[in-house]
Design an enzyme around this catalytic site. Structure first.
Site, PDB file in Angstrom:
ATOM      1  N   HIS A 121      19.465  55.208  15.908  1.00 49.54           N
ATOM      2  CA  HIS A 121      19.642  56.564  16.416  1.00 49.54           C
ATOM      3  C   HIS A 121      20.830  56.568  17.376  1.00 49.54           C
ATOM      4  O   HIS A 121      21.191  55.539  17.952  1.00 49.54           O
ATOM      5  CB  HIS A 121      18.391  57.029  17.147  1.00 49.54           C
ATOM      6  CG  HIS A 121      17.245  57.350  16.242  1.00 49.54           C
ATOM      7  ND1 HIS A 121      16.202  58.159  16.614  1.00 49.54           N
ATOM      8  CD2 HIS A 121      16.978  56.956  14.972  1.00 49.54           C
ATOM      9  CE1 HIS A 121      15.329  58.268  15.631  1.00 49.54           C
ATOM     10  NE2 HIS A 121      15.782  57.543  14.623  1.00 49.54           N
ATOM     11  N   GLU A 123      21.205  57.640  20.383  1.00 54.97           N
ATOM     12  CA  GLU A 123      20.913  57.202  21.747  1.00 54.97           C
ATOM     13  C   GLU A 123      20.834  55.691  21.857  1.00 54.97           C
ATOM     14  O   GLU A 123      21.384  55.080  22.776  1.00 54.97           O
ATOM     15  CB  GLU A 123      19.593  57.800  22.245  1.00 54.97           C
ATOM     16  CG  GLU A 123      19.545  59.320  22.246  1.00 54.97           C
ATOM     17  CD  GLU A 123      18.917  59.873  20.983  1.00 54.97           C
ATOM     18  OE1 GLU A 123      19.329  59.453  19.885  1.00 54.97           O
ATOM     19  OE2 GLU A 123      18.014  60.715  21.080  1.00 54.97           O
ATOM     20  N   CYS A 151      13.640  61.334  20.609  1.00 52.99           N
ATOM     21  CA  CYS A 151      12.310  61.076  20.067  1.00 52.99           C
ATOM     22  C   CYS A 151      11.603  60.049  20.955  1.00 52.99           C
ATOM     23  O   CYS A 151      12.148  59.599  21.957  1.00 52.99           O
ATOM     24  CB  CYS A 151      12.429  60.545  18.641  1.00 52.99           C
ATOM     25  SG  CYS A 151      13.220  58.903  18.530  1.00 52.99           S
ATOM     26  N   CYS A 154      13.571  56.684  21.257  1.00 49.74           N
ATOM     27  CA  CYS A 154      14.750  56.776  22.105  1.00 49.74           C
ATOM     28  C   CYS A 154      14.373  57.019  23.562  1.00 49.74           C
ATOM     29  O   CYS A 154      15.007  56.469  24.468  1.00 49.74           O
ATOM     30  CB  CYS A 154      15.661  57.882  21.595  1.00 49.74           C
ATOM     31  SG  CYS A 154      16.384  57.503  19.977  1.00 49.74           S
TER      32      CYS A 154
END
EC number: 3.5.4.33
Length: 214
Positions: A121, A123, A151, A154
Site C-alpha cells: 500500500h 502508506e 486501512c 496501514c
C-alpha cells in the site's frame, strides 16, 4: 489557537477527554484532534494561519496536492515517462512522508498489482522508504500525508513507526481505520497516538478514486 488542557491530571484522576473517548458521542468521526494523552485538539474555528507564515491548513493542503500528484502520475511527477506503474491497474492512492522540518522524505503509490505484494500500500511503501532514508525505524516528528483514509494494516504500521501526524484526504467507509469503520490511531488503549487530520482536499481525492472505478 490550540486550546490547552485545564491543568495536570491529579493523582488517581481520569485522563482529559479527547477524540478517542467513547463518551464523546457528539464528536464527528475523524474530527482533527490529537490522540496523545494530555492534549486537547483544535476546533473547527481554530485560526490555522500565522502572520507571515504558512498556516497548518494551507500546509496540509499543499502537502496533500503533492500526495495527489503521486497518486495520479507516480513518484516522478507529471514530467515522467510512462512506466510500468502507470500501466498496471493499481488503485491510485499516493502517500508522502515529511520530516519535522517539512522536507519531503519519501513517497509511495499503491503497487500491489505491480509487485504482487499484498502489503504494498502507498502508506507502507512511503514509511519503508522514509525509514531507510533516515536510517531508523522511529519516525517521530514526521508527518504522513495520504490521499485515502488508511486501512487497518496501514494504521498499524503508522502507529508502529511512531509517526507524529497523519493527514488524509478521502474517507473510506468500507475499510477506513482512522475514523470511519475503526479508529485505530486514536484508540485510548494504544501506546502511540498521532495527531489526525481527515478530509483534507476530500473532493479532489475522491474524484480521482471515482474515476478509477468507473
Amino acid at each position: 489557537m490550540r486550546s490547552d488542557p485545564s491543568g495536570p491530571v491529579p493523582p488517581g484522576g481520569a485522563e482529559p477527554a479527547d477524540a478517542t473517548d467513547p463518551a464523546l458521542e457528539t464528536l464527528r468521526p475523524g474530527q482533527p484532534t490529537p490522540g496523545a494523552v494530555g492534549r486537547v485538539g483544535p476546533g473547527a474555528d481554530e485560526g490555522f494561519a500565522d502572520p507571515g507564515e504558512v498556516g497548518r491548513r494551507q500546509r496540509h493542503e499543499l502537502w496533500m496536492r503533492r500526495a495527489l500528484e503521486v497518486a495520479v502520475t507516480g513518484p516522478a511527477g507529471p514530467d515522467a515517462e510512462p512506466s510500468d506503474v502507470d500501466a498496471v491497474a493499481d488503485i491510485p492512492v499516493g502517500a508522502v512522508v515529511y520530516g519535522p522540518d517539512g522536507a519531503e522524505l519519501a513517497v509511495g503509490r499503491n503497487e500491489r498489482e505491480l509487485t504482487g505484494d499484498p502489503t504494498a500500500h502507498a502508506e507502507v511503501l512511503a514509511l519503508r522508504r522514509a525509514a531507510e532514508r533516515l536510517g531508523r525505524w522511529r519516525l517521530e516528528g514526521c508527518t504522513l500525508v495520504v490521499t485515502l483514509e488508511p486501512c487497518t494494516m496501514c494504521a498499524g504500521a503508522i502507529a508502529l513507526a511512531r509517526i507524529s501526524t497523519v493527514v488524509f484526504g478521502a474517507w473510506e467507509p468500507k475499510t477506513g481505520a482512522v475514523g470511519s469503520l475503526w479508529d485505530v490511531l486514536r484508540d485510548r488503549r494504544a501506546s502511540h497516538r498521532p495527531e489526525v487530520y481527515g478530509g483534507v482536499l476530500e473532493t479532489e481525492n475522491a474524484a480521482v478514486l471515482r474515476a478509477f472505478f468507473r
